[in-house]
Design a protein around this motif. Structure first.
Motif, short mmCIF file in Angstrom:
data_model
loop_
_atom_site.label_atom_id
_atom_site.label_comp_id
_atom_site.label_asym_id
_atom_site.label_seq_id
_atom_site.Cartn_x
_atom_site.Cartn_y
_atom_site.Cartn_z
N LEU A 140 45.61 41.62 32.35
CA LEU A 140 45.60 42.75 33.27
C LEU A 140 45.32 42.44 34.59
CD1 LEU A 140 46.58 45.72 33.64
CD2 LEU A 140 44.30 46.51 33.00
N LEU A 141 44.21 41.40 34.70
CA LEU A 141 43.54 40.70 35.77
C LEU A 141 44.76 40.14 36.55
CD1 LEU A 141 41.32 40.19 37.92
CD2 LEU A 141 40.72 38.11 36.31
N LEU A 147 49.20 42.70 42.48
CA LEU A 147 49.07 44.00 43.19
C LEU A 147 48.48 43.54 44.66
CD1 LEU A 147 48.41 46.61 40.83
CD2 LEU A 147 50.39 46.68 42.33
N VAL A 148 47.32 42.91 44.73
CA VAL A 148 46.49 42.87 45.74
C VAL A 148 47.10 41.80 46.95
CG1 VAL A 148 44.18 41.84 46.72
CG2 VAL A 148 44.24 43.42 44.82
N LEU A 149 47.47 40.79 46.28
CA LEU A 149 47.93 39.42 47.17
C LEU A 149 49.51 39.92 47.62
CD1 LEU A 149 46.68 36.19 45.34
CD2 LEU A 149 45.87 37.80 47.33
N HIS A 150 50.18 40.27 46.75
CA HIS A 150 51.69 40.83 47.14
C HIS A 150 51.39 42.12 48.19
CE1 HIS A 150 53.97 37.73 45.71
NE2 HIS A 150 53.93 38.05 44.42
N TRP A 163 45.48 47.14 52.94
CA TRP A 163 45.06 48.33 52.20
C TRP A 163 44.31 48.23 50.97
CZ3 TRP A 163 50.45 47.72 52.76
CH2 TRP A 163 51.15 47.47 51.49
N SER A 164 44.13 47.07 50.62
CA SER A 164 43.44 46.59 49.25
C SER A 164 42.05 47.30 49.01
CB SER A 164 42.91 45.01 49.35
OG SER A 164 44.03 44.36 49.47
N THR A 165 41.97 47.85 47.83
CA THR A 165 40.84 48.81 47.20
C THR A 165 39.85 47.70 47.00
OG1 THR A 165 42.15 48.67 45.16
CG2 THR A 165 42.28 50.53 46.84
N PRO A 166 38.54 48.28 47.29
CA PRO A 166 37.12 47.58 47.23
C PRO A 166 36.87 46.71 45.72
CG PRO A 166 36.62 49.42 48.32
CD PRO A 166 38.26 49.60 47.83
N THR A 167 37.34 47.74 44.86
CA THR A 167 37.10 47.03 43.35
C THR A 167 38.22 45.75 42.97
OG1 THR A 167 36.22 49.10 42.66
CG2 THR A 167 36.93 47.38 40.94
N VAL A 172 39.83 40.20 42.96
CA VAL A 172 40.56 38.85 43.29
C VAL A 172 40.07 37.86 44.16
CG1 VAL A 172 42.95 38.29 44.48
CG2 VAL A 172 42.82 40.51 43.18
N THR A 173 39.18 38.18 45.05
CA THR A 173 38.28 37.34 45.78
C THR A 173 37.59 36.55 44.78
OG1 THR A 173 37.76 38.70 47.75
CG2 THR A 173 36.64 37.00 47.46
#
Length: 219
Positions: A140-141, A147-150, A163-167, A172-173
């Motif tokens: 799932l990660l 989702l984040v990188l695309h 628009w990446s959300t904080p969590t 991902v960082t």
């Protein structure tokens, strides 16, 4: 697991909000993932998300062969696999020429994934599309990474702020291995994601800093 589920939920909700506001013309824009258009990149991510419930539909494998980092190993994402991913997304987008249907399919797969994951026992393993076993939270990660990188790619294609959300951004960082370097360099989360994933150019000082750490691959 709870943090990964929350990240997936929040990030997919952010995606759905952005996609619902797109104009028909914006679905045809080129993206930083050539040859994909916006519609084709959405179809790619939708298919990636669908692999979670699809994998859980199979019997649990006997062991975990990969973690999230190993999933993106070059030996898996070779030229043949990449070509297959490109054409599969193009076919999927062409099969749903109505943008509203494409967005609905994305939202439906996200809700389906959250529902299926919620009913899994602790320690559940899942089979990937390559036949490898992975812990569900690790797999799932990888969907959060998608989702984040695309999402960065879509934001660039649409000329919109990231628009990446904080969590999700924090996960991902950390996945990319640039969280400590980002602190030393004074990067905010969007900058860390863009530069750490190779989506933004680096200064010589930034290159030197990142050369000190093993960057994680992303296919």
């Amino acid at each position: 697991m709870a943090e990964v589920v929350r990240a997936f939920d929040e990030e997919s909700t952010a995606w759905a909000r952005v996609l619902a506001a797109l104009t028909p013309a914006e679905f045809g824009r080129p993206t930083p993932c050539p040859p994909w258009t916006v519609a084709e990149l959405i179809a790619h991510v939708t298919a990636a998300i669908a692999r979670v419930p699809d994998g859980l539909a199979a019997p649990s494998p006997p062991r975990a062969d990969l973690d999230a980092t190993g999933y993106y190993h070059p030996r898996i994402f070779d030229a043949t696999a990449n070509a297959e991913r490109v054409t599969a997304a193009q076919r999927a987008a062409a099969a749903q020429p109505d943008p509203a249907a494409l967005v609905a399919a994305f939202d439906r797969q996200c809700r389906r994934t959250l529902d299926v994951v919620a009913h899994q026992p602790p320690g559940r393993l899942v089979v990937t599309r390559w036949g490898d076993g992975m812990a569900l939270h690790e797999f799932l990660l990888t969907r959060v990474v998608e989702l984040v990188l695309h999402g960065l790619d879509l934001a660039a294609a649409l000329d919109r702020p990231i628009w990446s959300t904080p969590t999700a951004a924090a996960l991902v960082t950390g996945f990319l291995g640039v969280d400590t370097a980002a602190t030393r360099l004074g990067w905010d989360q969007p900058t860390a994601l863009a530069k750490g994933s190779g989506r933004a150019p680096l200064t010589p000082d930034e290159e030197a800093e990142l050369a000190r750490i093993p960057l994680r691959p992303f296919g």
